[in-house]
Structures are given as structure tokens and as C-alpha cells.
Design a protein around this motif. Structure first.
Motif, short mmCIF file in Angstrom:
data_model
loop_
_atom_site.label_atom_id
_atom_site.label_comp_id
_atom_site.label_asym_id
_atom_site.label_seq_id
_atom_site.Cartn_x
_atom_site.Cartn_y
_atom_site.Cartn_z
N MET A 17 13.41 -56.35 -24.71
CA MET A 17 12.16 -55.68 -25.11
C MET A 17 11.39 -56.42 -26.21
O MET A 17 10.18 -56.60 -26.09
N PRO A 18 12.05 -56.81 -27.28
CA PRO A 18 11.29 -57.49 -28.33
C PRO A 18 10.57 -58.74 -27.83
O PRO A 18 9.50 -59.07 -28.33
N TYR A 19 11.15 -59.42 -26.85
CA TYR A 19 10.49 -60.61 -26.32
C TYR A 19 9.26 -60.22 -25.51
O TYR A 19 8.23 -60.89 -25.57
N TYR A 20 9.39 -59.14 -24.73
CA TYR A 20 8.22 -58.65 -24.00
C TYR A 20 7.12 -58.29 -24.99
O TYR A 20 5.96 -58.64 -24.81
N ILE A 21 7.51 -57.56 -26.02
CA ILE A 21 6.53 -57.11 -27.00
C ILE A 21 5.80 -58.30 -27.62
O ILE A 21 4.58 -58.33 -27.70
N GLN A 22 6.57 -59.28 -28.03
CA GLN A 22 5.97 -60.45 -28.65
C GLN A 22 5.00 -61.12 -27.68
O GLN A 22 3.87 -61.46 -28.04
N GLN A 23 5.41 -61.27 -26.43
CA GLN A 23 4.57 -61.95 -25.45
C GLN A 23 3.31 -61.13 -25.14
O GLN A 23 2.22 -61.67 -25.02
N LEU A 24 3.50 -59.83 -25.03
CA LEU A 24 2.35 -58.96 -24.73
C LEU A 24 1.34 -59.00 -25.87
O LEU A 24 0.12 -58.97 -25.64
N ARG A 25 1.83 -59.10 -27.09
CA ARG A 25 0.91 -59.20 -28.23
C ARG A 25 0.09 -60.47 -28.17
O ARG A 25 -1.10 -60.47 -28.47
N VAL A 26 0.74 -61.56 -27.78
CA VAL A 26 0.01 -62.82 -27.63
C VAL A 26 -1.09 -62.65 -26.58
O VAL A 26 -2.24 -63.05 -26.80
N LEU A 27 -0.74 -62.04 -25.46
CA LEU A 27 -1.74 -61.83 -24.40
C LEU A 27 -2.88 -60.96 -24.89
O LEU A 27 -4.05 -61.22 -24.61
N GLN A 28 -2.51 -59.94 -25.66
CA GLN A 28 -3.54 -59.02 -26.16
C GLN A 28 -4.51 -59.75 -27.09
O GLN A 28 -5.72 -59.52 -27.04
N GLU A 29 -3.98 -60.64 -27.90
CA GLU A 29 -4.84 -61.43 -28.79
C GLU A 29 -5.81 -62.29 -27.99
O GLU A 29 -6.91 -62.58 -28.44
N GLN A 30 -5.37 -62.68 -26.80
CA GLN A 30 -6.23 -63.49 -25.93
C GLN A 30 -7.16 -62.63 -25.09
O GLN A 30 -7.76 -63.10 -24.14
N ARG A 31 -7.20 -61.33 -25.41
CA ARG A 31 -8.08 -60.39 -24.71
C ARG A 31 -7.77 -60.29 -23.21
O ARG A 31 -8.66 -60.08 -22.39
N LYS A 53 11.69 -54.38 -13.21
CA LYS A 53 12.61 -53.25 -13.44
C LYS A 53 12.60 -52.82 -14.90
O LYS A 53 12.64 -51.63 -15.21
N ASP A 54 12.59 -53.81 -15.78
CA ASP A 54 12.55 -53.47 -17.21
C ASP A 54 11.29 -52.67 -17.51
O ASP A 54 11.33 -51.68 -18.24
N PHE A 55 10.18 -53.10 -16.95
CA PHE A 55 8.92 -52.38 -17.17
C PHE A 55 9.02 -50.95 -16.64
O PHE A 55 8.63 -50.00 -17.31
N ALA A 56 9.58 -50.83 -15.44
CA ALA A 56 9.69 -49.51 -14.82
C ALA A 56 10.52 -48.57 -15.68
O ALA A 56 10.30 -47.36 -15.71
N ALA A 57 11.48 -49.13 -16.40
CA ALA A 57 12.38 -48.31 -17.20
C ALA A 57 11.70 -47.70 -18.43
O ALA A 57 12.11 -46.67 -18.93
N VAL A 58 10.64 -48.34 -18.88
CA VAL A 58 10.00 -47.85 -20.11
C VAL A 58 8.59 -47.31 -19.90
O VAL A 58 8.07 -46.57 -20.72
N TYR A 59 7.99 -47.67 -18.79
CA TYR A 59 6.57 -47.42 -18.61
C TYR A 59 6.41 -46.55 -17.38
O TYR A 59 6.59 -46.99 -16.26
N SER A 60 6.09 -45.28 -17.61
CA SER A 60 6.09 -44.33 -16.50
C SER A 60 4.94 -44.57 -15.53
O SER A 60 5.06 -44.28 -14.35
#
Lengths: 217, 217
Positions: A17-31, A53-60
DNA sequence: TATATATCGATATTATAATACTGATATCCC
DNA sequence: GGGATATCAGTATTATAATATCGATATATA
């Protein structure tokens, strides 16, 4: 009987999860507003299905074919899951250089960890402070934890002291222990011990080197 | 064709090794000469069969029924496996408080890790020293690693700098990277990245607390 | 508007790790 | 010396996690 429909988040998934979060933040900064599982998999060198699968587990909510997932919403639900929003109070025992590093590390506040007290047995350290947090005598651990309803204890004492400290934390009502001492701690069943085993990591490095250099020879 | 008979040591087993070593040392101090798998399993809260298999993977001699294993020999072969005897030289990049903690941590020498140089980009830090090790300018990383045949790089820089530093280390011929930055690093296949993911550990603690406190309510 | 395609969710398969089981054997104790 | 028993090694089973496959669908493009 009410069934818990949401898929359980596995230990391994939590680690990612922390790696996803970090990567998603980078993407978000890039709009960038949406991202697909294969894209994230490529960026983090993971398997596409695993990511989905990881996404499905946390994101309804669901991902859309051809488009993927909403970056902002994914990020929100992950941060929510990991408790980045509501902060957990913790105490740290053993005010040496590792404790210093942890206490001055700015990232941890963002991750929802707030260290509210530090303990040590060394008379020279007691009464001084690190980063604005007073260092208290170790015999006050149980008392203070109970009074302040602390749920997390961080152990950075030498190996031979760790079990004693652990017992004091448990007596103080702590429910989760982050253990940096290279020892196994005995605790009641309902307490979680998260071992930060630097020696084990070193073992990995060392073993890899041995293989790599051995093969070469 | 010569077959490698010895059982391969799995990743998970490697992680457990430092705990076995610590426990065996305690037994040795107590002048206990032999120990059984069930005894170790009890002490470390593991499964008896798992312990026996882990032992079999590193210790070519056999255990004896009713008696168990020779503590000293077991300890020797484990320390040998993890390279505690021959020391690996390493450099550390990012001379902040975490680097300070790692460099002053005495245990690491015992584990066979010797930090021979530190790097930073901060002009105020360059030229000073930590624990007798000079802090050098970060642009010298590749050069120095190559010249000194360094095989391990430790990364303690902020997330946004980690990939750049990683590339420099790889360019310098480093084969294994110990990464404390909370990011995924892209490296060639033959390089090992060992992530010390403190955020992930926190995620575990936080998740456990949520469950524990949630169930209570 | 029809067709191609990237991606999805779900299910099936495979890989890895943990645990249970079984017969053999060294030591202990009577 | 002769059971009784703790422990062993090896094999079988189960649990967990990772990956492969497949039909369905939203978007893009011709």
C-alpha cells in the motif's frame, strides 16, 4: 447474520500500500486523473492482476474498462485504510540515536503517527528533550501509557532490555508494538508485534552478495 | 552433473535466521550445549517443523533424536551463512539522522557490515564526519564505489532523490541496495533492492489498531 | 454507427510457505 | 537389558499468495 462483504486485506497487500500511495501521489502531482492496473504494475514492477486485486481490496468503487481507476479516490481510500488521516499516539522507549532518527523523521506525522513521550533509563538523558519531546524515566512507562490511553509503543532499546520494556508497555495497555530490537518478544495473543528487523534485511543483502560474487568466481 | 544437495534457504527462512542466532547466543551464554527444535519453537513462538526445516537448510550435520542439535555448531553455520564473519563494505547516501543512527549503531559491525563512506548534497554537511567517517559530495558516488569495489549501497535520502542516487550506485558497480526511502526503485535484474519500508510497518500497526479498537466498540 | 482494443472483474491455476503426519532412533529410567 | 518417550528426518497435506486465463464492457477510431 451480517457478512463482511469487503475482501480482507492481506498482510502482503498492506505492505504494498505505501508504494501505491507514493506512486499515486506522483501521478496526482502530474494532474493525471485516472490510472490503470497495468500502468501501476509497470511503474512498481508488480504483476497487473496483483495490483488489480489489491485495489479491489481497499476501493469499493469499480474500475472502468479502457480507463482504469480514479487516482484521487484510490488515494483517499488507501490513506483512510492505513489511518493516515486519524493520528495514533505512541511512546518510544530507548532514547538513543535510532529513537532520535524516528522522532525527527518528518514523514511519520503524515503517516498518522504522533510520538507523545520518550523514555530512557540513562540518568543523563532523563529530563532532556528530543525535538520538543521530554525524555522521562523508564519506570513511568505503564503509568503514563494507561493515563494517556496510548496504543502504540516503539522499542529501540538494546536486545537484553527489550522484553522487560515490552512487558511494561503491555501492562500500560498498549495494543501494538513496533520492535526495533533484534529479539523475539513474548506477548499476549491480542497484541501485535511488528518487528523491524534490520539484521534480517542485512541477511538478505549478504546472502545475495554471496550468491552474486560466488557465481562470478 | 553435480547436484546441489543442500536445501535452498528460502527468503522467509533467512528472515528468521537472526532470531535463531540471537536465541542460540542466549542459550550458549547459559552453557547449554544442545537444543531441540520444539524448544526453540516454543521460545520464538514458531512451529516445531518449521524450525527443524530451517535448521536442516543451513546445518548439514544431523540432529539427534531425544537430544536435538549442537548449539555451537548451529550458531557457527548460521553466522557463516549470513556472512557475519566476512565483512561487506558499504557506502551510505544521505547523511541525515537516520544515516547517523545506522552509522553509530554498533551491532552492524557484528553483522558483517562496514560503512566506509557517506555522501550528501548539503554543502554544510560535506567535509564534516559522523563517527569518524567523512561525508563526501554526492557526485563522487559512482567513482568511489568503483574504485573501492563497494558492493552495498544504503539509501537514506528523501523519496524524490532516491532513484537518482540508486542509479549512481548501480553505475558504481554496487550489487545490493538497502533502501530506506519509501519508493520503488527501478534497477537491472541482477541488483537486489532490500526495502526497509517503515511506512509499511506503520501500516500494519495502524491496521491492527483499527481492528482491535473497532471490535471493542 | 460499427469495429478494434485496452482494461476490467471473476475464476482457475500454479508457486510458495506452513503445518500435520509417520516410522525410525537415541537416550532415559526402571 | 528392555520398554517408554522425546525427538528426529522425510513425506503428505493444507494454507496462502502470486499469476494466468477468459468473457464482458467502456472508450476510441475508422
Amino acid at each position: 447474520m451480517i457478512e463482511n462483504v469487503r475482501q480482507v486485506v492481506t498482510t502482503q497487500a498492506l505492505y504494498r500500500m505505501p508504494y501505491y500511495i507514493q506512486q499515486l501521489r506522483v501521478l496526482q502531482e502530474q494532474r493525471i486523473e485516472t490510472v490503470s492496473a497495468p500502468k501501476i504494475a509497470e511503474l512498481l514492477n508488480l504483476n497487473e492482476v496483483q495490483v488489480r486485486k489489491d485495489f479491489a481490496a481497499v476501493y469499493s468503487a469499480k474500475g472502468k474498462p479502457k480507463t482504469g481507476f480514479n487516482v484521487a479516490e484510490l488515494l483517499d481510500s488507501m490513506e483512510e485504510l492505513l489511518g493516515y488521516n486519524n493520528s495514533d499516539e505512541a511512546v518510544i522507549v530507548g532514547a538513543g540515536s535510532l529513537a532520535h532518527a524516528i522522532m525527527t523523521h518528518e514523514g511519520f506525522q503524515d503517516y498518522g503517527l504522533k510520538i507523545v513521550a520518550a523514555f530512557d533509563t540513562d540518568a543523563d538523558r532523563i529530563g532532556t528533550d528530543i525535538n520538543g519531546i521530554k525524555i522521562l524515566a523508564a519506570d513511568k512507562i505503564s503509568n503514563l501509557c494507561r493515563r494517556m490511553k496510548i496504543h502504540i509503543g516503539i522499542i529501540t532499546v538494546p536486545a537484553y532490555r527489550a522484553q522487560v520494556v515490552c512487558d511494561q508497555l503491555v501492562a500500560g495497555g498498549v495494543l501494538a508494538i513496533w520492535n526495533f530490537a533484534p529479539v523475539h518478544l513474548s506477548v499476549p495473543d491480542h497484541i501485535l508485534v511488528q518487528n523491524e528487523n534490520l539484521a534480517a534485511s542485512l541477511a538478505m543483502l549478504s546472502n545475495h552478495l554471496k550468491q552474486a560474487l560466488g557465481a562470478e568466481a
